[in-house]
Design a protein around this motif. Structure first.
Motif, mmCIF file in Angstrom:
data_model
loop_
_atom_site.group_PDB
_atom_site.id
_atom_site.type_symbol
_atom_site.label_atom_id
_atom_site.label_comp_id
_atom_site.label_asym_id
_atom_site.label_seq_id
_atom_site.Cartn_x
_atom_site.Cartn_y
_atom_site.Cartn_z
ATOM 1 N N GLU A 134 -5.798 1.498 -6.629
ATOM 2 C CA GLU A 134 -5.719 2.137 -5.106
ATOM 3 C C GLU A 134 -5.288 1.097 -4.260
ATOM 4 O OE1 GLU A 134 -9.259 5.332 -5.052
ATOM 5 O OE2 GLU A 134 -9.769 3.259 -5.505
ATOM 6 N N VAL A 135 -5.610 -0.075 -4.446
ATOM 7 C CA VAL A 135 -5.185 -1.201 -3.402
ATOM 8 C C VAL A 135 -3.692 -1.502 -3.708
ATOM 9 C CG1 VAL A 135 -5.194 -3.555 -2.665
ATOM 10 C CG2 VAL A 135 -7.408 -2.452 -3.305
ATOM 11 N N ARG A 136 -3.284 -1.493 -4.845
ATOM 12 C CA ARG A 136 -1.777 -1.399 -5.229
ATOM 13 C C ARG A 136 -0.839 -0.572 -4.774
ATOM 14 N NH1 ARG A 136 0.639 -4.683 -8.973
ATOM 15 N NH2 ARG A 136 -1.136 -5.272 -9.914
ATOM 16 N N ARG A 137 -1.368 0.703 -4.715
ATOM 17 C CA ARG A 137 -0.636 1.536 -4.113
ATOM 18 C C ARG A 137 -0.151 1.485 -2.535
ATOM 19 N NH1 ARG A 137 -2.549 7.590 -2.105
ATOM 20 N NH2 ARG A 137 -0.394 8.391 -1.745
ATOM 21 N N PHE A 138 -1.102 1.105 -1.843
ATOM 22 C CA PHE A 138 -0.851 0.790 -0.400
ATOM 23 C C PHE A 138 0.073 -0.743 -0.320
ATOM 24 C CE2 PHE A 138 -1.814 -1.345 3.702
ATOM 25 C CZ PHE A 138 -1.414 -0.487 4.421
#
Length: 257
Positions: free
Chosen positions: A78-82
């Protein structure tokens, strides 16, 4: 001026102005970042636009950094998506913009707000502007700034700024070479547009080709390191220490590390 709530886009005198407007502090969330990237693509595709100014519609606030809801309790994916958007997609759209971009920094720029500012070709600061990399105080890391800041201010000064988390004023930023010029807050927008008009008066084909060469000469090596910065931030953001730092910040107490 057109916009989608968190951001406004307007073109005048061959200059596109993109204004962040997510009260109270322009904290970066996914819609705001996606809106910014789309606005930059819009400016890139518009042949009538010769320069871009990135500013804030909020007084004394440029961008406070990431909305911490993006990080609290989130998985690495989820962090990587941003971060893929903030570190990679934003860098790509700026790299291929084809025309100069100017960050007009008025008020506070922190963390991810620094990332927005340094993605531009030129930084101008109002006299009340302040800068900082507070990630370390939350148990996080200002990963992408490991890539570029030592090249601008030198290794040892960069280390002090990145690992102390302290804020610093516009005059210090200018002395470090991080911003091009400091002007009064009242003159900041006019100064940014005055410089943009100078750029807009140049041959668009010469400027596009010269800027592409400048980018290759200065950013190609650092771009290879951005993927590592994404990986580092994702790994750190999911640690217990980072989550405790985020909780402590929200609860307005010292972290218990």
């Amino acid at each position: 001026m057109s916009g989608a709530g968190n951001l406004h886009y307007a073109v005048s005198d061959r200059i596109a102005e993109i204004s962040l407007d997510r009260a109270p502090v322009n904290a970066l969330n996914l819609p705001l970042l996606e809106g910014l990237i789309e606005a930059l693509r819009r400016a890139a595709a518009d042949d009538s636009v010769r320069a871009v100014v990135l500013a804030s519609a909020l007084p004394r606030r440029f961008c406070a950094g990431l909305d911490l809801d993006l990080l609290r309790g989130k998985s690495g994916s989820e962090v990587r998506r941003f971060l893929d958007k903030l570190y990679l997609e934003l860098a790509d759209v700026q790299y291929n913009l084809g025309k100069p971009s100017i960050a007009a920094v008025g008020g506070a720029a922190r963390g991810g707000g620094m990332t927005l500012a340094i993605s531009c070709d030129v930084l101008l600061a109002g006299e009340s502007a302040t800068f900082g990399y507070p990630e370390i105080d939350l148990g996080l890391v200002p990963a992408i700034h490991f890539v570029h800041l030592p090249r601008i201010v030198g290794r040892h000064r960069a280390f002090e700024l990145l690992f102390s988390g302290r804020s610093f004023a516009a005059d210090e930023a200018a002395k470090l070479g991080l911003v091009s010029r400091v002007v009064s807050d009242a003159q900041l927008r006019d100064a940014a547009f005055s410089l943009a008009k100078i750029f807009a008066g140049k041959s668009p084909s010469a400027l596009r080709l010269a800027r592409a060469a400048f980018m290759r000469a200065n950013d190609l090596e650092s771009r290879r390191s951005v993927g590592d910065a994404v990986e580092l931030f994702c790994n750190v953001a999911t640690t217990d220490a980072a989550q405790e730092g985020l909780r402590a910040f929200q609860e307005k107490r010292p972290p218990r590390w």
